[in-house]
Design a protein around this motif. Structure first.
Motif, PDB file in Angstrom:
ATOM      1  N   LYS A 211      21.207  52.800 -70.632  1.00  0.00           N
ATOM      2  CA  LYS A 211      21.559  51.894 -69.547  1.00  0.00           C
ATOM      3  C   LYS A 211      22.978  52.199 -69.074  1.00  0.00           C
ATOM      4  O   LYS A 211      23.912  52.231 -69.874  1.00  0.00           O
ATOM      5  N   ILE A 213      25.868  51.724 -65.552  1.00  0.00           N
ATOM      6  CA  ILE A 213      26.400  50.662 -64.712  1.00  0.00           C
ATOM      7  C   ILE A 213      25.324  50.167 -63.748  1.00  0.00           C
ATOM      8  O   ILE A 213      24.417  50.903 -63.374  1.00  0.00           O
ATOM      9  N   ASP A 214      25.410  48.915 -63.380  1.00  0.00           N
ATOM     10  CA  ASP A 214      24.476  48.301 -62.428  1.00  0.00           C
ATOM     11  C   ASP A 214      23.032  48.341 -62.913  1.00  0.00           C
ATOM     12  O   ASP A 214      22.102  48.278 -62.119  1.00  0.00           O
ATOM     13  N   ARG A 216      21.363  50.803 -64.135  1.00  0.00           N
ATOM     14  CA  ARG A 216      20.642  52.055 -63.894  1.00  0.00           C
ATOM     15  C   ARG A 216      20.162  52.661 -65.202  1.00  0.00           C
ATOM     16  O   ARG A 216      20.722  52.418 -66.268  1.00  0.00           O
ATOM     17  N   ILE A 229      18.409  54.457 -59.998  1.00  0.00           N
ATOM     18  CA  ILE A 229      19.427  53.500 -59.597  1.00  0.00           C
ATOM     19  C   ILE A 229      18.889  52.519 -58.548  1.00  0.00           C
ATOM     20  O   ILE A 229      17.826  52.733 -57.963  1.00  0.00           O
ATOM     21  N   SER A 230      19.640  51.470 -58.330  1.00  0.00           N
ATOM     22  CA  SER A 230      19.232  50.412 -57.406  1.00  0.00           C
ATOM     23  C   SER A 230      19.489  50.825 -55.963  1.00  0.00           C
ATOM     24  O   SER A 230      20.255  51.756 -55.681  1.00  0.00           O
ATOM     25  N   ALA A 232      21.160  49.079 -53.863  1.00  0.00           N
ATOM     26  CA  ALA A 232      22.569  48.792 -53.581  1.00  0.00           C
ATOM     27  C   ALA A 232      23.457  49.959 -54.005  1.00  0.00           C
ATOM     28  O   ALA A 232      24.377  50.353 -53.281  1.00  0.00           O
ATOM     29  N   SER A 233      23.178  50.532 -55.176  1.00  0.00           N
ATOM     30  CA  SER A 233      23.970  51.670 -55.653  1.00  0.00           C
ATOM     31  C   SER A 233      23.724  52.911 -54.808  1.00  0.00           C
ATOM     32  O   SER A 233      24.641  53.709 -54.579  1.00  0.00           O
ATOM     33  N   GLU A 236      25.936  52.425 -51.812  1.00  0.00           N
ATOM     34  CA  GLU A 236      27.355  52.490 -52.148  1.00  0.00           C
ATOM     35  C   GLU A 236      27.796  53.901 -52.493  1.00  0.00           C
ATOM     36  O   GLU A 236      28.874  54.348 -52.085  1.00  0.00           O
ATOM     37  N   GLU A 237      26.975  54.630 -53.255  1.00  0.00           N
ATOM     38  CA  GLU A 237      27.384  55.941 -53.742  1.00  0.00           C
ATOM     39  C   GLU A 237      27.036  57.091 -52.807  1.00  0.00           C
ATOM     40  O   GLU A 237      27.716  58.115 -52.790  1.00  0.00           O
TER      41      GLU A 237
END
Length: 299
Positions: A211, A213-214, A216, A229-230, A232-233, A236-237
Motif C-alpha cells: 500500500k 500513498i493515497d 494505491r 492508483i485513484s 484523483a492521483s 494530480e500526477e
C-alpha cells in the motif's frame, strides 16, 4: 510460479502491447516522439508490430492487423492472442494500451501455477516469426505464450512470454533513442476500488501488493513496477482526466530519461504537445485518455 524468474529474484516485465489502426500510424507517432522504431514484423496469425526497444530489456509493441485474411482465420480458430486482441479493438478507441507481457522461462509451468489459483487459461500459443536485423539480415525468433484469465470488467490482458530461440537477437542499435529514453519505470493502472484487482495482479506479477500513498497498490518487479492508483492521483500526477469505462485498465506508461531538460527540449523542438506535471513530462497518447510520461532517473 513455475520457472518464471529466469535466474532473478523478481518477475520481469517483458513488453507492453499497444493496439493501433495501422503500423504506419504507430511508426509516425513514435518516430515523432524521438524513438527508434524497429522494422515491421508480421506474426503467423495476421498481426504485425513495429517495436520500440529499450536498453533495460523491456519494449513497447505497437500492434496492428497486417494480414486481414490470416487474422480472421486465427480469430475463428480461437487463437487466444488474436481473440484477446480482437476483443480489445472492437470495444476501444485506438491507439490504446491493451496488454502486459511478463518474461517467462517456463510458460507451461506458469500456466499450471495460474490454474492452481483458478486464474489461468488452458490454451498455450506458440509461434515463430521472421524479422529484419538493423544490418539488413533476416533472422527468426520463436515464443510460447500463457495467459491469465480475463476478468469480466477488465480492460487489460496479462500473459507470460517465453522465448524459445537459442540466441537472443542483438537489438542494441535499436535501443538508442533521440529523446534520451533508457527504460521503463512503471505501468500506471486504475481500478475502482484499487484493491479489487489485488489477487490477480499479485499472481501475474508474482509480487506482494504494498500500500502506497493515497491507498494505491504497488507491485515491485525486476527493474520496473505496477501502480494501481485513484482517479484523483491520476489527475494530480499526470493530468489524466477521469475515464468512465470502469474496471481494471492501463492508463499510462512511465519511461526514464537521464536528462529531463534535454528530453524536454527535444520534444518541444519536435512540436510535441507535452506538459510538465508533477515533475514529469507527460504526452497524451491514446484516443481514450492514456499517456506516456517521461521522468528523470535517479543519479
Amino acid at each position: 510460479m513455475g520457472g518464471q524468474h529466469d535466474g532473478c529474484a523478481k518477475r520481469s516485465l517483458d513488453h507492453v502491447v499497444l493496439p493501433f489502426a495501422s503500423l504506419d500510424e504507430a511508426r509516425e507517432l513514435f518516430s515523432g516522439l524521438g524513438f527508434t522504431v524497429a522494422p515491421d514484423a508480421v506474426h503467423p496469425f495476421g498481426t504485425g508490430n513495429a517495436c520500440v526497444f529499450f536498453a533495460d530489456g523491456t519494449y513497447l509493441e505497437p500492434l496492428a492487423i497486417a494480414d486481414p485474411a490470416v487474422y480472421d482465420a486465427a480469430k475463428t480458430g480461437e487463437n487466444l492472442f488474436v481473440v484477446r486482441y480482437a476483443g480489445f479493438r472492437s470495444s476501444h478507441r485506438l491507439p490504446s494500451i491493451s496488454a502486459l507481457a511478463f518474461r517467462s522461462a517456463d510458460a507451461t509451468g506458469d500456466r499450471a501455477s495460474l490454474a492452481q489459483k483458478g486464474l489461468g487459461e488452458a490454451e498455450l500459443v506458440e509461434f515463430s516469426r521472421n524479422f529484419r536485423t538493423p544490418d539488413g539480415k533476416d533472422a527468426s525468433v520463436s515464443f510460447r505464450l500463457a495467459f491469465a484469465r480475463a476478468e469480466p470488467d477488465s480492460h487489460v490482458s496479462f500473459f507470460f512470454c517465453q522465448p524459445l530461440h537459442a540466441k537472443a537477437p542483438d537489438r542494441s542499435a535499436l535501443t538508442r533513442h533521440a529523446n534520451g529514453v533508457s527504460g521503463l519505470a512503471r505501468i500506471v493502472l486504475s481500478d475502482c476500488p484499487p484493491d479489487k484487482s489485488r489477487e490477480l495482479l499479485a499472481t501475474v506479477a508474482d509480487a506482494r501488493a504494498d500500500k502506497g500513498i493515497d491507498g494505491r497498490l504497488c507491485f515491485e518487479l525486476a527493474g520496473t513496477a505496477l501502480h494501481v492508483i485513484s482517479e484523483a492521483s491520476l489527475f494530480e500526477e499526470f493530468g489524466a482526466e477521469s475515464k468512465s469505462s470502469g474496471g481494471l485498465c492501463i492508463r499510462g506508461i512511465v519511461l526514464t530519461v537521464s536528462d529531463m531538460a534535454a528530453s524536454r527540449a527535444f520534444l518541444a523542438a519536435s512540436g510535441c504537445s507535452a506538459k510538465m506535471t508533477g515533475g514529469r513530462l507527460v504526452v497524451p497518447f491514446g484516443a481514450d485518455g492514456t499517456f506516456i510520461a517521461f521522468e528523470e532517473s535517479p543519479a
